[in-house]
Write an enzyme that holds these catalytic residues in place. Structure first.
Site, PDB file in Angstrom:
ATOM      1  N   HIS A  92      14.407   2.045   4.500  1.00 33.06           N
ATOM      2  CA  HIS A  92      13.238   2.349   3.684  1.00 33.06           C
ATOM      3  C   HIS A  92      12.910   1.206   2.725  1.00 33.06           C
ATOM      4  O   HIS A  92      13.795   0.494   2.234  1.00 33.06           O
ATOM      5  CB  HIS A  92      13.480   3.621   2.867  1.00 33.06           C
ATOM      6  CG  HIS A  92      13.285   4.888   3.636  1.00 33.06           C
ATOM      7  ND1 HIS A  92      12.102   5.196   4.276  1.00 33.06           N
ATOM      8  CD2 HIS A  92      14.127   5.942   3.859  1.00 33.06           C
ATOM      9  CE1 HIS A  92      12.220   6.379   4.856  1.00 33.06           C
ATOM     10  NE2 HIS A  92      13.442   6.855   4.621  1.00 33.06           N
ATOM     11  N   CYS A 144       8.981  -0.561   4.948  1.00 34.61           N
ATOM     12  CA  CYS A 144       7.631  -0.435   4.428  1.00 34.61           C
ATOM     13  C   CYS A 144       7.432  -1.360   3.229  1.00 34.61           C
ATOM     14  O   CYS A 144       8.368  -1.650   2.487  1.00 34.61           O
ATOM     15  CB  CYS A 144       7.349   1.009   4.027  1.00 34.61           C
ATOM     16  SG  CYS A 144       7.263   2.130   5.432  1.00 34.61           S
TER      17      CYS A 144
END
Length: 319
Positions: A92, A144
């Protein structure tokens, strides 16, 4: 006899098992890259450090913020002129509000280790600034908001330097590799029991000296971390700073050998397998963009941040 230049790597895969933020392809990503580094790029198994959050596994170190920074710092401490350094992160990413006036998007980029001890773009800038002269550090971040993850690195391929192709394919279903800032703040608040919306306060309270430089330094001191004159940081990001990167499972689409994977990591692996000769950093990113477009990832655009010279340098200096 003169010792051969070293090739050193730190590979981090965070799946966040049994949590609301669980991913499925990140460990597969770094295991596949480890195999590629050894077989194609001449890395020795002993010079590759693997950090994954696989349950019931004692063969690797847990990818906490402190452990990741320790591994990267140790790799740089070992480096000498001519060595090739590589960091692959799959997990992440997030964005935090910028403390600097006029910053693009008004956010800073960060990766999210398994313990939520954020590692920010400033930390990566500090690591690049520590590189011995004559070495290079290539960072591939399949996360991301990874565009610009090395603070102040020059954009070579990205939203301001390249007009994206018109998207003609339907966006496929994906799991974005992002944890919203608000969710991170809520999680940290539950750990510290402090009533504040300042994420730096929570990180400093819970992680102390292991927290990011972004929160430990006074605001005026942040400008001390300017890029060096001869900057050898190379960032291949899975997407632009305002985009998300995809984590894919076989039931979403045909996976790599039936396994879950990160879309960008898998695209780079496909590019390297389909092109056995030397590829520049620029070519790897452009070809990975083409792969993702062809697979339907029309809202994910990999980027390249590095010096002009390194943009056209051979990826991992393949012989």
């Amino acid at each position: 006899m003169e010792e051969k230049n070293k090739r050193l790597a730190v590979l981090v895969g965070c799946n966040y098992p049994n949590t609301p933020n669980e991913l499925h392809g990140c460990i597969n990503d770094v295991l596949a890259m480890k195999d590629m580094l050894v077989k194609r790029f001449g890395f020795d198994h002993e010079n590759i450090e693997l950090l994954i959050d696989e349950p019931n596994t004692s063969s690797s170190t847990m990818p906490t913020g402190a452990n990741i920074k320790k591994a990267l710092g140790s790799m740089i401490d070992r480096a000498e002129a001519g060595d090739v350094l590589y960091f692959h992160y799959s997990g992440h990413g997030t964005r935090i509000p910028s403390m600097k006036y006029g910053h693009p998007f008004r956010h800073e980029e960060a990766i999210v280790p398994c313990d939520f001890n954020l590692i920010t773009d400033l930390d990566f800038r500090q690591l690049v600034n520590r590189l011995p002269k004559g070495t290079s550090l290539t960072i591939l971040s399949d996360s991301c908001h990874s565009g610009g993850l090395i603070d102040k690195e020059k954009e070579q391929i990205g939203p301001n330097s390249l007009e994206d192709k018109n998207a003609t394919l339907k966006q496929i279903h994906i799991t974005p590799k992002t944890i919203p800032y608000e969710s991170i703040l809520q999680h940290l608040s539950s750990l510290t029991n402090i009533n504040t919306t300042d994420i730096g306060t929570h990180l400093l309270e819970f992680f102390g000296s292991e927290a990011s430089l972004r929160f430990r330094l006074p605001l005026l001191d942040l400008d001390l971390f300017q890029p060096l004159k001869h900057d050898e940081g190379i960032l291949l990001s899975g997407c632009q700073a305002d985009e998300t990167s995809a984590d894919m499972r076989p039931n979403n689409m045909n996976g790599a050998n039936g396994k879950a994977y990160g879309a960008f990591s898998n695209a780079v692996e496909m590019v390297l397998k389909d092109n056995i000769g030397q590829l520049s950093n620029r070519e790897v990113v452009m070809k990975a963009r083409d792969v993702l477009q062809g697979q339907g990832f029309v809202q994910q655009h990999p980027c390249l941040y590095c010096s002009d010279e390194n943009a056209d340098a051979i990826f991992l200096l393949q012989c």
